[in-house]
Design a protein around this motif. Sequence first.
Motif, PDB file in Angstrom:
ATOM      1  N   MET A   4       0.825  -1.389   0.053  1.00  0.00           N
ATOM      2  CA  MET A   4       0.045   0.065  -0.122  1.00  0.00           C
ATOM      3  C   MET A   4       0.987   1.222   0.095  1.00  0.00           C
ATOM      4  N   ILE A   5       0.407   2.169  -0.896  1.00  0.00           N
ATOM      5  CA  ILE A   5       1.217   3.419  -0.999  1.00  0.00           C
ATOM      6  C   ILE A   5       0.208   4.634  -0.269  1.00  0.00           C
ATOM      7  N   LEU A   6       0.741   5.399   0.729  1.00  0.00           N
ATOM      8  CA  LEU A   6      -0.037   6.321   1.344  1.00  0.00           C
ATOM      9  C   LEU A   6       0.058   7.496   0.585  1.00  0.00           C
ATOM     10  N   ALA A   7      -0.968   8.016  -0.027  1.00  0.00           N
ATOM     11  CA  ALA A   7      -0.778   9.216  -0.883  1.00  0.00           C
ATOM     12  C   ALA A   7      -2.160  10.240  -0.571  1.00  0.00           C
ATOM     13  N   ALA A   8      -2.669  10.086   0.501  1.00  0.00           N
ATOM     14  CA  ALA A   8      -3.701  10.998   0.705  1.00  0.00           C
ATOM     15  C   ALA A   8      -3.562  12.275   1.687  1.00  0.00           C
ATOM     16  N   GLY A   9      -2.227  12.580   1.619  1.00  0.00           N
ATOM     17  CA  GLY A   9      -2.033  14.035   2.311  1.00  0.00           C
ATOM     18  C   GLY A   9      -2.374  15.096   1.351  1.00  0.00           C
ATOM     19  N   ARG A  10      -2.511  16.216   2.138  1.00  0.00           N
ATOM     20  CA  ARG A  10      -3.008  17.392   1.135  1.00  0.00           C
ATOM     21  C   ARG A  10      -1.907  18.145   0.761  1.00  0.00           C
ATOM     22  N   GLY A  11      -0.428  17.860   1.470  1.00  0.00           N
ATOM     23  CA  GLY A  11       0.663  18.559   0.811  1.00  0.00           C
ATOM     24  C   GLY A  11       0.572  19.898   1.094  1.00  0.00           C
ATOM     25  N   ASN A  52      -4.377   5.004  -1.398  1.00  0.00           N
ATOM     26  CA  ASN A  52      -5.315   5.668  -0.901  1.00  0.00           C
ATOM     27  C   ASN A  52      -5.172   7.173  -1.453  1.00  0.00           C
ATOM     28  N   HIS A  53      -6.050   7.815  -1.521  1.00  0.00           N
ATOM     29  CA  HIS A  53      -6.047   9.385  -2.040  1.00  0.00           C
ATOM     30  C   HIS A  53      -7.343   9.929  -1.202  1.00  0.00           C
ATOM     31  N   CYS A  54      -7.121  11.406  -1.285  1.00  0.00           N
ATOM     32  CA  CYS A  54      -8.320  12.383  -0.788  1.00  0.00           C
ATOM     33  C   CYS A  54      -8.146  13.469  -1.501  1.00  0.00           C
ATOM     34  N   TYR A  55      -7.197  14.574  -1.125  1.00  0.00           N
ATOM     35  CA  TYR A  55      -7.096  15.892  -1.901  1.00  0.00           C
ATOM     36  C   TYR A  55      -6.959  15.595  -3.257  1.00  0.00           C
ATOM     37  N   LEU A  56      -7.769  16.125  -4.154  1.00  0.00           N
ATOM     38  CA  LEU A  56      -7.616  16.215  -5.635  1.00  0.00           C
ATOM     39  C   LEU A  56      -7.332  14.806  -5.994  1.00  0.00           C
ATOM     40  N   GLY A  57      -7.814  13.713  -5.471  1.00  0.00           N
ATOM     41  CA  GLY A  57      -7.638  12.235  -5.661  1.00  0.00           C
ATOM     42  C   GLY A  57      -7.926  11.908  -6.921  1.00  0.00           C
ATOM     43  N   GLU A  58      -9.008  12.673  -7.649  1.00  0.00           N
ATOM     44  CA  GLU A  58      -9.404  12.059  -8.915  1.00  0.00           C
ATOM     45  C   GLU A  58      -8.433  12.176  -9.733  1.00  0.00           C
ATOM     46  N   ILE A  89      -5.000   3.099   6.512  1.00  0.00           N
ATOM     47  CA  ILE A  89      -4.809   1.910   6.218  1.00  0.00           C
ATOM     48  C   ILE A  89      -6.096   1.056   6.644  1.00  0.00           C
ATOM     49  N   ARG A  90      -6.681   1.367   7.847  1.00  0.00           N
ATOM     50  CA  ARG A  90      -7.871   0.911   8.216  1.00  0.00           C
ATOM     51  C   ARG A  90      -9.121   0.846   7.142  1.00  0.00           C
ATOM     52  N   GLN A  91      -9.176   1.826   6.589  1.00  0.00           N
ATOM     53  CA  GLN A  91     -10.087   1.761   5.398  1.00  0.00           C
ATOM     54  C   GLN A  91      -9.875   1.009   4.475  1.00  0.00           C
ATOM     55  N   ALA A  92      -8.540   0.626   4.095  1.00  0.00           N
ATOM     56  CA  ALA A  92      -8.100  -0.234   3.115  1.00  0.00           C
ATOM     57  C   ALA A  92      -8.059  -1.476   3.479  1.00  0.00           C
ATOM     58  N   LEU A  93      -8.077  -2.158   4.545  1.00  0.00           N
ATOM     59  CA  LEU A  93      -7.888  -3.433   5.064  1.00  0.00           C
ATOM     60  C   LEU A  93      -8.737  -4.299   4.002  1.00  0.00           C
ATOM     61  N   ASP A  94      -9.944  -4.210   3.698  1.00  0.00           N
ATOM     62  CA  ASP A  94     -10.730  -5.251   2.799  1.00  0.00           C
ATOM     63  C   ASP A  94      -9.646  -5.655   1.556  1.00  0.00           C
ATOM     64  N   LEU A  95      -9.085  -4.596   1.046  1.00  0.00           N
ATOM     65  CA  LEU A  95      -8.285  -4.431  -0.191  1.00  0.00           C
ATOM     66  C   LEU A  95      -6.988  -5.189   0.095  1.00  0.00           C
ATOM     67  N   LEU A  96      -6.482  -5.335   1.307  1.00  0.00           N
ATOM     68  CA  LEU A  96      -5.176  -5.730   1.523  1.00  0.00           C
ATOM     69  C   LEU A  96      -5.138  -7.343   1.946  1.00  0.00           C
ATOM     70  N   GLY A  97      -6.441  -7.771   2.538  1.00  0.00           N
ATOM     71  CA  GLY A  97      -6.463  -9.090   2.792  1.00  0.00           C
ATOM     72  C   GLY A  97      -5.941  -9.344   4.262  1.00  0.00           C
ATOM     73  N   ASP A  98      -5.847 -10.783   4.511  1.00  0.00           N
ATOM     74  CA  ASP A  98      -5.586 -11.028   5.834  1.00  0.00           C
ATOM     75  C   ASP A  98      -4.094 -11.696   6.150  1.00  0.00           C
ATOM     76  N   GLN A  99      -3.370 -11.102   5.157  1.00  0.00           N
ATOM     77  CA  GLN A  99      -1.855 -11.421   5.592  1.00  0.00           C
ATOM     78  C   GLN A  99      -0.851 -10.346   5.762  1.00  0.00           C
ATOM     79  N   PRO A 100       0.299 -10.468   6.070  1.00  0.00           N
ATOM     80  CA  PRO A 100       0.966  -9.224   6.484  1.00  0.00           C
ATOM     81  C   PRO A 100       1.301  -8.477   5.056  1.00  0.00           C
ATOM     82  N   VAL A 103       3.758  -1.265   3.673  1.00  0.00           N
ATOM     83  CA  VAL A 103       3.144   0.166   3.406  1.00  0.00           C
ATOM     84  C   VAL A 103       4.364   0.993   3.353  1.00  0.00           C
ATOM     85  N   VAL A 104       4.064   2.021   2.458  1.00  0.00           N
ATOM     86  CA  VAL A 104       5.039   2.833   2.029  1.00  0.00           C
ATOM     87  C   VAL A 104       4.569   4.402   1.997  1.00  0.00           C
TER      88      VAL A 104
END
Length: 237
Positions: A4-11, A52-58, A89-100, A103-104
Amino acid sequence: MKAMILAAGRGERMMPLTEYTPKPLLQVNGKPLLEYHIIRLKNAGFSDIVINHCYLGEQIEAYFGDGSRWHVNISWSPESKALETAGGIRQALDLLGDQPFLVVNGDIWTDYPFHSLPASEFVDSLKHQQTLAHLILINNPIQNSAGDFGLIANKVTNHAKSMWTFSGIALYHPAFIKSCQPLIPQSLTPMLREAATLGLLTGEVYSGEWRDIGTPERLSTLEQDLKNQSDLCGKRF
């Protein structure tokens, strides 16, 4: 193993560059920052990537799509409000599965060898929940001279004679993140500190290339350094 890449910051620190462009799409040598991460992960064997994304994520989704152009499968986790690191990360858990999973942070620059992580000795302890996370630590940069964590015999501690900075690269077991309340903004830092107190974190120190590129000045310095390296390679060959 998924990544997972964390990319939701507003910057905010990147203003005015991020007024109309999301931080992950800011370019270095003609290529978006996020693209470098995707390529490195793909080359390291990570074919399933959650972003993940938020600000201007589209804009981010429109540029990268399903990832097929880079021969990876990208799943998107859009946030209507920024959920911070743990919440995202919590919101994306269903996409990440049940194994280790890996995250970057999206706003770092590094040549860390991601291919070494899936086969590392620390994954087994994560799979059996003997530990909950494995952190990559680095030498303290100027902006964080006091460091974040200590490391004693591969166990992360909150206090030690030598302190290191958390790089924003880590392996997590889903159980660690499931303790978060869904849709509630939450930082990883207090969770990591509590887990360190309980002896549930392992870690390693990486001394290679790593930069926090969260300001226009650091972005400009990175671009100039890469151009200089390219010029040297051109002269050499």
